[in-house]
Motif scaffolding. Structure first.
Motif, mmCIF file in Angstrom:
data_model
loop_
_atom_site.group_PDB
_atom_site.id
_atom_site.type_symbol
_atom_site.label_atom_id
_atom_site.label_comp_id
_atom_site.label_asym_id
_atom_site.label_seq_id
_atom_site.Cartn_x
_atom_site.Cartn_y
_atom_site.Cartn_z
ATOM 1 N N ARG A 89 33.238 7.837 -3.750
ATOM 2 C CA ARG A 89 34.513 8.561 -3.677
ATOM 3 C C ARG A 89 35.184 8.356 -2.323
ATOM 4 N N PHE A 90 34.406 8.363 -1.251
ATOM 5 C CA PHE A 90 34.941 8.115 0.095
ATOM 6 C C PHE A 90 35.681 6.779 0.124
ATOM 7 N N PHE A 91 35.055 5.747 -0.401
ATOM 8 C CA PHE A 91 35.654 4.415 -0.410
ATOM 9 C C PHE A 91 36.960 4.414 -1.208
ATOM 10 N N LEU A 92 36.921 5.002 -2.389
ATOM 11 C CA LEU A 92 38.128 5.026 -3.221
ATOM 12 C C LEU A 92 39.247 5.814 -2.566
ATOM 13 N N GLU A 93 38.935 6.997 -2.044
ATOM 14 C CA GLU A 93 39.961 7.837 -1.425
ATOM 15 C C GLU A 93 40.568 7.160 -0.202
ATOM 16 N N ALA A 94 39.732 6.526 0.608
ATOM 17 C CA ALA A 94 40.241 5.865 1.809
ATOM 18 C C ALA A 94 41.104 4.662 1.453
ATOM 19 N N MET A 95 40.660 3.868 0.488
ATOM 20 C CA MET A 95 41.395 2.661 0.133
ATOM 21 C C MET A 95 42.708 2.966 -0.587
ATOM 22 N N ARG A 96 42.808 4.141 -1.161
ATOM 23 C CA ARG A 96 44.041 4.532 -1.853
ATOM 24 C C ARG A 96 45.056 5.203 -0.925
ATOM 25 N N PRO A 98 47.162 4.519 2.340
ATOM 26 C CA PRO A 98 47.514 3.340 3.146
ATOM 27 C C PRO A 98 47.142 3.432 4.622
ATOM 28 N N VAL A 99 47.283 4.595 5.234
ATOM 29 C CA VAL A 99 46.945 4.715 6.659
ATOM 30 C C VAL A 99 45.445 4.534 6.865
ATOM 31 N N LEU A 100 44.641 5.209 6.057
ATOM 32 C CA LEU A 100 43.191 5.070 6.192
ATOM 33 C C LEU A 100 42.735 3.667 5.823
ATOM 34 N N ARG A 101 43.350 3.105 4.801
ATOM 35 C CA ARG A 101 43.013 1.727 4.436
ATOM 36 C C ARG A 101 43.254 0.792 5.616
ATOM 37 N N ALA A 102 44.381 0.963 6.303
ATOM 38 C CA ALA A 102 44.686 0.120 7.464
ATOM 39 C C ALA A 102 43.651 0.307 8.570
ATOM 40 N N ILE A 103 43.211 1.545 8.772
ATOM 41 C CA ILE A 103 42.216 1.818 9.815
ATOM 42 C C ILE A 103 40.872 1.187 9.464
ATOM 43 N N PHE A 104 40.397 1.425 8.249
ATOM 44 C CA PHE A 104 39.056 0.981 7.870
ATOM 45 C C PHE A 104 38.973 -0.527 7.643
ATOM 46 N N THR A 105 40.078 -1.144 7.229
ATOM 47 C CA THR A 105 40.070 -2.599 7.044
ATOM 48 C C THR A 105 40.544 -3.320 8.292
ATOM 49 N N ARG A 106 40.822 -2.556 9.352
ATOM 50 C CA ARG A 106 41.267 -3.118 10.634
ATOM 51 C C ARG A 106 42.494 -4.014 10.444
ATOM 52 N N ASP A 107 43.507 -3.425 9.830
ATOM 53 C CA ASP A 107 44.754 -4.120 9.545
ATOM 54 C C ASP A 107 45.581 -4.244 10.833
ATOM 55 N N ALA A 108 45.439 -5.377 11.512
ATOM 56 C CA ALA A 108 46.101 -5.576 12.803
ATOM 57 C C ALA A 108 47.614 -5.632 12.666
ATOM 58 N N GLU A 109 48.102 -6.094 11.533
ATOM 59 C CA GLU A 109 49.551 -6.173 11.346
ATOM 60 C C GLU A 109 50.178 -4.788 11.361
ATOM 61 N N THR A 110 49.478 -3.801 10.793
ATOM 62 C CA THR A 110 49.990 -2.437 10.763
ATOM 63 C C THR A 110 49.672 -1.674 12.041
ATOM 64 N N LEU A 111 48.440 -1.788 12.526
ATOM 65 C CA LEU A 111 47.981 -0.925 13.610
ATOM 66 C C LEU A 111 48.044 -1.561 14.988
ATOM 67 N N ASP A 112 48.021 -2.889 15.086
ATOM 68 C CA ASP A 112 48.179 -3.589 16.351
ATOM 69 C C ASP A 112 47.242 -3.007 17.413
#
Length: 231
Positions: A89-96, A98-112
């Motif tokens: 559930r943690f994985f699903l909730e985080a990935m759904r 967008p802000v948490l998804r960017a943090i956990f997937t280390r989305d450099a384009e969004t978070l720089d």
């Protein structure tokens, strides 16, 4: 915190979240956030002393909402406190989200540069993933593999879970698993690695486990609204 103060803080956080996802951390300014929220720039600083603390608050509010969803699932079904079910559930909730998804997937384009900021560390730390206290409850009720102590999971558990997040940008095109399928694979991996072959009844441990996650949700909500110090 009064209703007016809280409502104003939420408007600012909503604006910051929208601009973060639209433009990325580097491009968003306090002026633009204030304009979108319909407040003065000085009002933003009444809530959070720095831009970095404001964006930490955006993430903390998302983490609190995620944990609220986790708790609701556990209250509906005590079996959800089991490690593999909680992490699914943690994985699903985080990935759904967008802000948490960017943090956990280390989305450099969004978070720089926010990715390297000390302010973001509590959002990806072991406390959010699975606290020693929660793991101790599991151990005490036979929900961890025999002989496995909570501290034994300090390294392997986050390595596995954050690996499922971190691999996203590196997955080859031929890997076409949907989000639910990925969550199922994560749950199966954790079930086989950390839990006994036959899980006992989760109900006796449920209330204490839920209390722990409710407390963690309050901690993140306080961090979002409670003075803007990011702690």
């Amino acid at each position: 915190m009064g209703a007016d103060h809280r409502g104003r803080a939420d408007r600012i956080l909503d604006a910051a979240k929208e601009l973060l996802l639209r433009w990325g951390y580097r491009r968003v300014t306090i002026d633009e956030i204030a304009k979108l929220a319909g407040v003065g720039k000085g009002t933003v600083y009444l809530h959070w002393r720095t831009r970095e603390q404001l964006f930490f608050a955006v993430g903390a509010r998302e983490a609190a909402a995620m944990l609220d969803a986790v708790v609701a699932g556990m209250r509906a079904n005590p079996d959800e406190i089991a490690l593999h079910r909680y992490m699914r559930r943690f994985f699903l909730e985080a990935m759904r989200r967008p802000v948490l998804r960017a943090i956990f997937t280390r989305d450099a384009e969004t978070l720089d540069k926010f990715l390297a900021s000390p302010a973001r560390q509590p959002l990806v730390g072991a406390k959010l993933l699975a606290s020693r206290e929660y793991l101790g409850v599991l151990e005490g009720h036979g929900l961890l593999r025999d002989g496995l102590r909570p501290e034994d999971l300090d390294y392997p558990l986050p390595t596995i879970v954050f690996g499922f997040f971190g691999i996203e940008p590196l997955l080859p095109a031929e890997v076409t698993l949907g989000l639910e399928e990925k969550a199922d694979v994560l749950a199966d991996t954790l079930r086989r690695t950390f839990e006994p072959e036959r899980l006992p009844d989760c109900a006796p441990a449920a209330e204490r486990a839920i209390e722990i996650f409710e407390g963690l949700s309050r901690d993140f909500r306080d961090a979002a609204y409670g003075g803007g110090n990011g702690t």
